[in-house]
Scaffold this active site. Structure first.
Site, PDB file in Angstrom:
ATOM      1  N   LYS A 197       0.678  -1.685   0.160  1.00  0.00           N
ATOM      2  CA  LYS A 197       0.465   0.048  -0.123  1.00  0.00           C
ATOM      3  C   LYS A 197       0.803   1.343  -0.345  1.00  0.00           C
ATOM      4  O   LYS A 197       1.845   0.920   0.837  1.00  0.00           O
ATOM      5  CB  LYS A 197      -1.007   0.006   1.412  1.00  0.00           C
ATOM      6  CG  LYS A 197      -1.965   0.803   1.354  1.00  0.00           C
ATOM      7  CD  LYS A 197      -2.935   1.215   2.482  1.00  0.00           C
ATOM      8  CE  LYS A 197      -3.590   2.167   2.904  1.00  0.00           C
ATOM      9  NZ  LYS A 197      -4.466   2.034   3.773  1.00  0.00           N
ATOM     10  N   LYS A 250      -1.651  -1.470  -3.915  1.00  0.00           N
ATOM     11  CA  LYS A 250      -2.616  -0.136  -3.886  1.00  0.00           C
ATOM     12  C   LYS A 250      -1.873   0.833  -3.799  1.00  0.00           C
ATOM     13  O   LYS A 250      -0.839   1.443  -3.527  1.00  0.00           O
ATOM     14  CB  LYS A 250      -3.200  -0.494  -2.754  1.00  0.00           C
ATOM     15  CG  LYS A 250      -4.419   1.007  -2.287  1.00  0.00           C
ATOM     16  CD  LYS A 250      -4.958   1.240  -0.810  1.00  0.00           C
ATOM     17  CE  LYS A 250      -5.932   2.118  -0.837  1.00  0.00           C
ATOM     18  NZ  LYS A 250      -6.486   1.824   0.849  1.00  0.00           N
TER      19      LYS A 250
HETATM   20  C1  PBG Z   1      -7.537   3.051   5.741  1.00  0.00           C
HETATM   21  C2  PBG Z   1      -7.275   2.968   4.101  1.00  0.00           C
HETATM   22  C3  PBG Z   1      -7.231   3.775   3.099  1.00  0.00           C
HETATM   23  C4  PBG Z   1      -8.082   3.138   2.407  1.00  0.00           C
HETATM   24  C5  PBG Z   1      -8.554   2.124   2.143  1.00  0.00           C
HETATM   25  N1  PBG Z   1      -8.055   2.150   2.996  1.00  0.00           N
HETATM   26  C6  PBG Z   1      -7.520   5.337   2.824  1.00  0.00           C
HETATM   27  C7  PBG Z   1      -5.318   5.936   3.266  1.00  0.00           C
HETATM   28  O1  PBG Z   1      -4.880   4.882   4.116  1.00  0.00           O
HETATM   29  O2  PBG Z   1      -5.447   7.232   3.865  1.00  0.00           O
HETATM   30  C8  PBG Z   1      -8.054   4.284   0.687  1.00  0.00           C
HETATM   31  C9  PBG Z   1      -9.126   3.202  -1.024  1.00  0.00           C
HETATM   32  C10 PBG Z   1      -9.103   4.672  -1.827  1.00  0.00           C
HETATM   33  O3  PBG Z   1      -8.504   5.582  -1.559  1.00  0.00           O
HETATM   34  O4  PBG Z   1     -10.292   3.785  -1.869  1.00  0.00           O
HETATM   35  N2  PBG Z   1      -6.107   3.320   5.453  1.00  0.00           N
HETATM   36 ZN    ZN Z   2      -5.933   3.886   8.170  1.00  0.00          ZN
END
Ligand code: PBG
Ligand code: ZN
Length: 326
Positions: A197, A250
């Site tokens: 991520k 991601k």
């Molecule tokens: C929470 C989370 C996020 C997303 C999924 N789970 C946001 C972040 O990490 O700030 C992003 C999903 C999206 O942008 O569609 N940790």
């Molecule tokens: Zn988070």
């Protein structure tokens, strides 16, 4: 003009729709799609998310109709995100047995037991400071945060979640959750790691949707540096070793190279998260009449599949499912 005798004529295999169909190397199926949903405490809530046109936040009492829509679309899986009614330093609401996510899981299991229910496991929507773990003197505490993630994942498993998906990017989060689940009799609950991520600027609309933006600082001390591909492979390898059943890359579209490398390296199912910013860009351009929304959507999803993702988490899931039917 003189044509070389051994000239390769690739156009022969592009001559008709049927020819192109039998030659296609990749295809998209409704079975590949996972639909993310936002649920929040309260009653009578169905509010559109302004930066994500067509996506809504629901209170549990308003969710039944949407579950019906998801069934009708033929979708096989959802990924649930929760909002908090009250936030605090310890994200207390994240593991309430009757929290919005926990109650939504139960409702899905009652109304549509055949649908795979996945849940996001992260506390940023529940902490007063908006970070994905416990914050002390400006630093996110890794190992202390794992305890919160364990409790949250366990509360989802107890409510009936099929898959829990830790997204906090704390080291050891998959191992910690696997241990907590197994100890409490949930050895059949799967874990999908948000393994690679990235610290992306494409999560903005989601943070509006989930009210989860950090109040100060940013997430660069735990999410991955955009520059790194080798490190993404390491994250995936580690999540595998910790017991992840599936791994994720991601965002998706800006990271197709990572998806392709992940698919080459790992034998686990690879999920790709087509994130909120990727959705919003297409929606906005389509609204202006600059692109054909459905065509760009399908091209994007097929490209994510072609890169090597077996599962695609996308806000376009319902729309794509309907197009795939006709
Ligand atoms: C929470 C989370 C996020 C997303 C999924 N789970 C946001 C972040 O990490 O700030 C992003 C999903 C999206 O942008 O569609 N940790
Ligand atoms: Zn988070």
């Amino acid at each position: 003009m003189k044509i070389q005798y051994n000239m390769q004529r690739l156009r022969r295999l592009r001559t008709s729709p049927a020819m192109r169909a039998i030659i296609a190397e990749t295809s998209l199926s409704v079975n590949d799609l996972i639909y993310p949903l936002f649920v929040k405490p309260g009653k009578g809530i169905r509010e559109e998310i302004s930066s994500m046109k067509g996506q809504y936040r629901y209170s549990v009492d308003m969710l039944a109709g949407e579950i019906e829509n998801i069934k009708k679309a033929g979708l096989k899986a959802v990924l649930l995100f929760g909002l908090a009614g009250h936030k605090d330093e310890m994200a207390s609401e994240s593991c309430l047995p009757d929290g919005a996510v926990q109650e939504s899981i139960r409702l899905f299991k009652k109304l549509a037991p055949e649908i795979v229910v996945m849940t996001d496991v992260c506390v940023c929507g529940y902490t007063s400071h908006g970070h994905c773990g416990i914050l002390k003197e400006g630093i996110i505490q890794n190992d202390e945060s794992l305890v919160l993630l364990q409790k949250m994942a366990l509360s989802h498993a107890e409510a009936g979640a099929d898959v829990v998906a830790p997204s906090a990017m704390m080291d050891g989060q998959v191992a910690a959750i696997r241990e907590a689940l197994d100890k409490n009799g949930y050895s059949n609950t799967s874990i999908m790691g948000y393994s690679a991520k990235f610290f992306s600027a494409c999560y903005g609309p989601f943070r509006d949707a989930a009210d989860s933006a950090p109040q100060s600082g940013n997430r660069s001390s735990y999410q991955m540096d955009v520059a790194n591909a080798q490190e993404a492979l390491r994250e995936i390898e580690i999540d595998e070793a910790e017991g992840a059943d599936m791994v994720m890359v991601k965002p998706a579209v800006f990271y197709l190279d990572i998806i392709a490398r992940a698919a080459a390296q790992s034998k686990l199912p690879i999920a790709a998260y087509n994130v909120s910013g990727e959705y919003a860009m297409i929606k906005a351009a389509a609204e202006k009449g600059w692109i054909d929304e459905n065509k760009v959507m399908m091209e994007m999803l097929l490209s994510i599949k072609r890169a090597g993702a077996g599962l695609i988490i996308t806000y376009f899931a319902k729309d794509a499912a309907h197009l795939l039917k006709d």
